[in-house]
Design an enzyme around this catalytic site. Structure first.
Site, mmCIF file in Angstrom:
data_model
loop_
_atom_site.group_PDB
_atom_site.id
_atom_site.type_symbol
_atom_site.label_atom_id
_atom_site.label_comp_id
_atom_site.label_asym_id
_atom_site.label_seq_id
_atom_site.Cartn_x
_atom_site.Cartn_y
_atom_site.Cartn_z
ATOM 1 N N CYS A 1 22.641 -21.996 -89.744
ATOM 2 C CA CYS A 1 21.373 -21.280 -89.975
ATOM 3 C C CYS A 1 21.578 -19.859 -90.494
ATOM 4 O O CYS A 1 20.728 -19.329 -91.197
ATOM 5 C CB CYS A 1 20.547 -21.233 -88.691
ATOM 6 N N HIS B 1 12.376 -24.983 -91.770
ATOM 7 C CA HIS B 1 13.721 -24.427 -91.600
ATOM 8 C C HIS B 1 14.699 -25.150 -92.523
ATOM 9 O O HIS B 1 15.263 -26.177 -92.166
ATOM 10 C CB HIS B 1 14.128 -24.596 -90.139
#
Length: 366
Positions: free
Chosen positions: A91, A326
């Site tokens: 991430c 995301h």
């Protein structure tokens, strides 16, 4: 290299695609196909010819390996001498790609680096684990620590964090409502229209009643307070001061840090990075004018807000990942693109958590 000898580093453009949920309008596109138009648009904004680019750094967490940065560089029309560097820090990768670009320019290794991320949840390959004498077994996520008992599922870790910090389901749902509401009200000048998509399609007029019906995933964490898997690309142009003087818009990078943290609580991993970055920048949280904080989970954003004493009224004013989605390797670069276009005065912070207990943060100022 000592900080006093480092050259000034500037971001002279930052662009992104819409963030589209998995299986949506970008499902037919590979990462480099999303990346190429964003890279071209960012270079046009910066007034920089492709021939002047020294390197392209691309974060990708879910792809098939190889070097997707090379594919993106060639697809975007960069010179063949630009080899392309692919990184994977999950991430945090999109933000870390920009941080690496900053270090390259600051140290004199390059004058123009395009950096960011591209991720396709829709097109990610199937994964099989192999072992001698055993049938291949499919798996979804790789290990993020060498200790199975300290490598929690991300959603279960978010639920455990919520329980430990007494962050209720209602508090998480209030944050999700805020994220969607602000996203619906915002404009996004950083957007590159791709496949006809000019806005983040997941943002909606949610109600408390709708969120109350969302199924629980673990503990108090629900589908409504968790960012959906998504496809997107985002890139920034990182340059020397000389190039910044020619740009229509530029932001100076004041500090950027990546820190490891407790792997058991990945939701709190941005805290050391935020604190280290603010310390390096000589800033208190109250001095920040704009903050882009990753919302992989509502509880993660709320926990970091509290731990770092960030002013809530300056956080994610165009909504966050709960209202977008995301796209793992691109998410950190999406934050930077948002911050670059929203920040007008003072200092701005972008920060993100990653699996395994990793946090990254960056501070910029006009």
């Amino acid at each position: 290299m000592a900080a006093e000898r480092m050259a000034e580093v500037w971001i002279t453009a930052a662009r992104r695609t819409a963030v589209c949920p998995r299986g949506g309008v970008f499902a037919h596109l590979l990462p480099h196909e999303m990346a190429a138009p964003v890279i071209a648009a960012a270079l046009t904004d910066a007034g920089i010819a492709p021939e002047d680019v020294d390197e392209l750094i691309l974060s990708n967490a879910l792809g098939a390996g190889g070097n997707p940065a090379r594919l993106a560089a060639l697809s975007a029309g960069l010179p063949e001498r630009v080899a392309g560097l692919s990184i994977d820090r999950q991430c945090a990768g999109g933000l870390d790609a920009i941080r690496i670009a900053v270090a390259m320019v600051a140290s004199g290794q390059a004058q123009v680096v395009v950096a960011g991320g591209a991720e396709s949840y829709s097109r990610r390959p199937l994964r099989l684990a192999t072992a001698p004498g055993a049938e291949p077994e499919p798996y979804d996520a790789p290990p993020f620590t060498p200790w199975p008992d300290r490598d929690p599922d991300m959603t279960e870790a978010a639920a455990a964090l919520a329980a430990r910090l007494n962050i209720s389901r209602a508090m998480q749902e209030d944050w999700a409502l805020r994220s969607h509401r602000l996203a619906m009200q915002a404009t996004f000048p950083e957007m590159v229209v791709l496949a006809g998509q000019a806005r983040d399609p997941f943002a909606r007029n949610l109600s408390a009643r709708t969120l109350a019906r969302a199924p629980a995933l673990a503990g108090s964490v629900t589908a409504g307070t968790t960012a959906v898997a998504a496809d997107a690309a985002a890139f920034a142009v990182v340059t020397t001061r000389d190039y910044a003087r020619r740009a229509a818009r530029a932001m100076r990078v004041i500090a950027a840090e990546t820190c490891g943290a407790v792997p058991d609580e990945p939701g709190l991993s941005p805290v050391p990075a935020i604190n280290a970055t603010l310390l390096a920048a000589g800033l208190q949280p109250a001095a920040l004018e704009r903050i882009e904080l990753m919302e992989a989970y509502a509880v993660q954003a709320l926990a970091c807000l509290g731990a770092c004493q960030l002013p809530e009224d300056r956080v994610n004013l165009g909504g966050g990942a709960l209202a977008r989605g995301h796209p793992i390797g691109a998410s950190g670069a999406v934050l930077v693109a948002r911050l670059f276009h929203d920040l007008r005065d003072g200092a701005g912070l972008a920060a993100i958590a990653a699996a395994g207990g990793i946090g990254s943060a960056l501070v910029i100022t006009p």
